[in-house]
Design a protein around this motif. Structure first.
Motif, PDB file in Angstrom:
ATOM      1  N   GLY A  44       0.793  -1.222   0.000  1.00 30.95           N
ATOM      2  CA  GLY A  44       0.000   0.000   0.000  1.00 30.95           C
ATOM      3  C   GLY A  44       0.821   1.265   0.000  1.00 30.95           C
ATOM      4  O   GLY A  44       0.292   2.358   0.213  1.00 30.95           O
ATOM      5  N   ARG A  45       2.135   1.151  -0.268  1.00 30.67           N
ATOM      6  CA  ARG A  45       3.003   2.325  -0.270  1.00 30.67           C
ATOM      7  C   ARG A  45       3.198   2.913  -1.665  1.00 30.67           C
ATOM      8  O   ARG A  45       3.730   4.008  -1.802  1.00 30.67           O
ATOM      9  N   TYR A  51      -4.106   3.312 -13.780  1.00 29.82           N
ATOM     10  CA  TYR A  51      -5.035   2.179 -13.803  1.00 29.82           C
ATOM     11  C   TYR A  51      -6.096   2.285 -12.709  1.00 29.82           C
ATOM     12  O   TYR A  51      -6.772   1.295 -12.405  1.00 29.82           O
ATOM     13  N   ALA A  52      -6.237   3.473 -12.125  1.00 29.58           N
ATOM     14  CA  ALA A  52      -7.206   3.673 -11.043  1.00 29.58           C
ATOM     15  C   ALA A  52      -8.612   3.295 -11.487  1.00 29.58           C
ATOM     16  O   ALA A  52      -9.062   3.659 -12.577  1.00 29.58           O
ATOM     17  N   GLU A  85      -9.393   3.705  -6.421  1.00 28.91           N
ATOM     18  CA  GLU A  85      -9.470   5.025  -7.051  1.00 28.91           C
ATOM     19  C   GLU A  85      -8.132   5.757  -7.063  1.00 28.91           C
ATOM     20  O   GLU A  85      -7.954   6.724  -7.810  1.00 28.91           O
ATOM     21  N   ASP A  86      -7.190   5.297  -6.248  1.00 32.02           N
ATOM     22  CA  ASP A  86      -5.863   5.912  -6.229  1.00 32.02           C
ATOM     23  C   ASP A  86      -4.841   5.142  -7.058  1.00 32.02           C
ATOM     24  O   ASP A  86      -3.704   5.587  -7.209  1.00 32.02           O
ATOM     25  N   GLY A  87      -5.247   3.974  -7.557  1.00 32.53           N
ATOM     26  CA  GLY A  87      -4.310   3.156  -8.306  1.00 32.53           C
ATOM     27  C   GLY A  87      -3.575   2.150  -7.443  1.00 32.53           C
ATOM     28  O   GLY A  87      -2.530   1.631  -7.838  1.00 32.53           O
ATOM     29  N   GLY A  88      -4.122   1.848  -6.268  1.00 31.86           N
ATOM     30  CA  GLY A  88      -3.522   0.851  -5.383  1.00 31.86           C
ATOM     31  C   GLY A  88      -4.240  -0.481  -5.494  1.00 31.86           C
ATOM     32  O   GLY A  88      -5.384  -0.549  -5.953  1.00 31.86           O
ATOM     33  N   ILE A  89      -3.581  -1.548  -5.059  1.00 35.81           N
ATOM     34  CA  ILE A  89      -4.184  -2.883  -5.155  1.00 35.81           C
ATOM     35  C   ILE A  89      -4.352  -3.552  -3.793  1.00 35.81           C
ATOM     36  O   ILE A  89      -4.888  -4.656  -3.714  1.00 35.81           O
TER      37      ILE A  89
END
Length: 311
Positions: A44-45, A51-52, A85-89
């Motif tokens: 998560g960093r 790709y959000a 929405e931020d592009g995190g997985i």
């Protein structure tokens, strides 16, 4: 015979395993991902904002190496990454983990003729949402990237948004460890203050920041901590403001718990949050097991935001 030769090479230390990561965007060219980027995405960093809000296919290639050089492709493991929405997985990975855990049949089920419906449905949902097998075309692209015959065989390496951190020297590590070792005393002292004392503490810290320029930033920091704590104390006393009912399904291993699922409701006051927490507990009580607990908690929106939970 080939297997035993390979096994002997591995035991002698001449052969090892390395991982290569690839992303196959639905509307773009395939990309190679660095280990640092993948670790950042998982923790998560780091993020891939382009790709959000999308779902993309990814592959982990397990490669055998000898003396640092790749020798053969052992296997590939495909997955579907769900970008927030931020592009995190990270949130998507946690949801996938929850489905994977739920798909395991209960250990107490002794009647082999009885097929548990819930685990089968969760397994089907997990396979549909998070499993993907690369085809020959994707495998050929990865093989060409690992053993390129020409310059264009190399896939483009994509980057996240987190900047590469500067090296942490021994002196720097020692200094920050020395300073941060006292943080718990500061937060504990502030948390122990009751509301009247909290008001006086915050005011005095602000005043000292004006007259002691050498430590002004530190005084302002503890004043902000005190003001935040004062607002939480006021909310807990009155029950007013926005509250969250939170229920977490915790997976425990070696006395260490990790949230596999998190369910919550945003409520207009504490009383509504209590009712919502009871309802969420009832909905997810069936997930309780030998090493799985279902835990409820109430918190103000201030505490919710501090923990960086999604809204």
């Amino acid at each position: 015979m080939r297997f035993y030769v390979r096994a002997a090479e591995f035991l002698k230390g001449t052969m090892s395993i390395s991982l290569r990561y690839y992303l196959f965007p639905s509307d773009g060219n395939p990309l190679r991902l660095s280990h640092r980027l993948v670790e950042g995405l998982i923790s998560g960093r780091d993020f891939l904002p382009e790709y959000a809000g999308t779902r993309q296919t990814a592959v982990t290639a397990v490669v055998a190496t000898e003396e640092g050089k790749p020798t053969r492709l052992v296997r590939t493991e495909g997955a579907i990454w769900e970008f927030d929405e931020d592009g995190g997985i990270r949130e998507g990975l946690q949801r996938a983990l929850g489905l994977a855990m739920s798909s395991i049949s209960p250990s107490w089920e002794t009647d082999q003729t009885v097929v548990a419906l819930r685990p089968k449905l969760d397994q089907k949902q997990y396979d549909a949402e998070f499993r993907w097998e690369p085809g020959q075309a994707e495998i050929d692209l990865m093989v060409a990237d690992i053993w390129p015959k020409k310059k264009t065989d190399r896939l483009k390496v994509t980057k996240g948004v987190t900047k590469r951190k500067p090296p942490l020297t021994y002196d720097a590590r020692h200094a920050i460890n020395e300073i941060s070792s006292l943080f718990w005393k500061i937060s504990n002292a502030i948390e122990q203050l009751k509301e009247p004392s909290q008001k006086g503490f915050g005011f005095e810290a602000r005043e000292r920041s004006r007259y002691d320029p050498d430590y002004a930033p530190l005084y302002r920091a503890i004043a902000e901590m005190s003001e935040w704590q004062l607002e939480v104390q006021s909310r807990r006393r009155t029950g007013k403001g926005i509250w969250y009912a939170v229920v977490e399904v915790m997976n425990w291993q070696d006395n260490v718990g990790e949230a596999a699922e998190r369910h919550y409701e945003r409520c207009q006051n504490r009383n509504q949050a209590v009712i919502a927490a009871r309802r969420l507990l009832a909905q997810h009580a069936e997930k309780f097991g030998d090493y799985i607990t279902v835990e409820a908690e109430l918190m103000t929106d201030l505490e919710w935001e501090k923990r960086a939970y999604p809204d």
